[in-house]
Design an enzyme around this catalytic site. Structure first.
Site, PDB file in Angstrom:
ATOM      1  N   CYS A  56     -30.280 -11.744  48.615  1.00 56.20           N
ATOM      2  CA  CYS A  56     -31.126 -12.117  47.474  1.00 56.20           C
ATOM      3  C   CYS A  56     -32.310 -12.954  47.978  1.00 56.20           C
ATOM      4  CB  CYS A  56     -30.317 -12.897  46.437  1.00 56.20           C
ATOM      5  SG  CYS A  56     -29.923 -14.585  46.927  1.00 56.20           S
ATOM      6  N   HIS A 111     -23.834 -18.997  48.314  1.00 52.76           N
ATOM      7  CA  HIS A 111     -24.024 -17.570  48.580  1.00 52.76           C
ATOM      8  C   HIS A 111     -23.313 -17.201  49.890  1.00 52.76           C
ATOM      9  CE1 HIS A 111     -27.595 -16.847  45.682  1.00 52.76           C
ATOM     10  NE2 HIS A 111     -26.997 -17.977  45.370  1.00 52.76           N
ATOM     11  N   GLU A 115     -24.226 -15.539  52.524  1.00 46.77           N
ATOM     12  CA  GLU A 115     -24.997 -15.769  53.745  1.00 46.77           C
ATOM     13  C   GLU A 115     -25.006 -17.259  54.102  1.00 46.77           C
ATOM     14  OE1 GLU A 115     -25.766 -13.998  51.096  1.00 46.77           O
ATOM     15  OE2 GLU A 115     -27.296 -12.474  51.482  1.00 46.77           O
ATOM     16  N   CYS A 153     -31.401 -16.353  49.456  1.00 49.18           N
ATOM     17  CA  CYS A 153     -30.828 -16.324  50.808  1.00 49.18           C
ATOM     18  C   CYS A 153     -31.888 -15.987  51.856  1.00 49.18           C
ATOM     19  CB  CYS A 153     -29.675 -15.326  50.889  1.00 49.18           C
ATOM     20  SG  CYS A 153     -28.191 -15.956  50.083  1.00 49.18           S
TER      21      CYS A 153
HETATM   22 ZN   LIG Z   1     -27.989 -14.888  48.106  1.00 48.72          ZN
END
Ligand SMILES: [Zn+2]
Length: 304
Positions: free
Chosen positions: A125, A98, A100, A128
């Site tokens: 999300c 992801h 992040e 994350c």
């Molecule tokens: Zn994420």
């Protein structure tokens, strides 16, 4: 200089300021951040928000086509580290990186021991939020920055603590741990091999974060031109958001070379301690996606 992935609304003067740094890696050192403030009256948060489209250009998303850009500000230096999401065709979605995670990994591997802020171009999300909750600097002034303005030229943004996005959280302290992801690690591990790639992987394993299983692990991958990138295992209190060493190395490679540079991996060495879990099978799976002809060299480390 003009082939850098700047959005169209970047003035030539701003492009000229940022291009020398971005032509080396997806990172803006603190002195350049200061110059942007001096010349354009742009605070660091606004600069981070404006640069998110640049970070998103680094995304490798053959499955979703959804480009996530994230930018982390190092707590001690004020440097800005870019991150972007990555997907691997032919393998389980759980191997995805992801945006992040990529930015946090970038900052961590460049020596940062905490973050001041992280900006991202889409709401983080749940995965994350849990990944960020492992960081040592959460609860100590760390903020998530998100753009609020939707009109062209309106770069206003919100700065909210992670507790806003993850109330009633579960994290390291619930398992009796002090510190967290990005805290300084120096695991006393050794290997017999003197091979340079193995030694680089050992250093990554020594710096890895595995407080719940003790399964310290690191990898080093070499590209065709001889460039080496390392990756560290980063564990999570909730287990599943743990970051595998090869994901860490590929994410670093992605942000430290020119935008969409080829993987070009010719060798990979994994070093890990004998523990109840192992990264070996997952590493071989992801390696086969990006370098099908490369056989993983596997070395077991001993604790000193
Ligand atoms: Zn994420």
């Amino acid at each position: 200089m003009t082939d850098l992935p700047f959005p169209e609304d970047f003035a030539p003067e701003l492009r000229a300021l940022l291009a020398p740094d971005l032509s080396k890696a997806a990172m803006i050192p603190a002195p350049t951040v200061q110059t942007a403030s001096d010349l354009f009256g742009m605070d660091a948060g606004t600069l981070m928000i404006r640069l998110l489209p640049v970070a998103a250009r680094y995304a490798r998303v053959p499955l979703s086509g959804f480009h996530v850009g994230a930018i982390a500000m190092g707590r001690t230096t004020g440097n800005l580290y870019f991150g972007a999401n990555m997907e691997f065709s032919g393998h389980a979605l759980s191997f995805s990186v992801h945006g992040e995670q990529s930015a946090i990994n970038h900052a961590w591997q460049m020596g940062e021991v905490g973050l001041e802020a992280l900006a991202v171009n889409a709401a983080p999300c749940g995965y994350c939020r849990q990944f960020m909750n492992e960081m040592v600097s959460v609860g100590e002034g760390f903020n998530v920055l998100m753009r609020e303005g939707s009109d062209a030229g309106d770069y206003s943004y919100s700065a909210k603590p992670l507790s806003h996005y993850l109330p009633e959280s579960f994290g390291p302290t619930d398992l009796g741990m002090e510190g967290g992801l990005m805290s300084q690690q120096d695991q006393p591990l050794t290997i017999r091999s003197e091979d340079a790639l193995a030694q680089a992987a050992l250093q990554a394993a020594q710096a890895s974060y595995a407080p719940y299983t003790g399964a310290h692990c690191g990898i080093a991958v070499q590209q065709a031109d001889g460039t080496v990138f390392t990756g560290r295992y980063g564990e999570n209190a909730a287990y599943n958001p743990s970051f595998s060493p090869l994901e860490s190395a590929l994410a670093l490679l992605n942000m430290r070379r020119l935008c969409q540079f080829g993987y070009d991996i010719t060798a990979a060495t994994l070093v890990e301690v004998d523990a109840p879990i192992s990264q070996r099978s997952a590493t071989e799976a992801v390696l086969s996606a990006v370098a099908p002809d490369v056989r993983l060299t596997y070395i077991t480390a001993e604790r000193l």
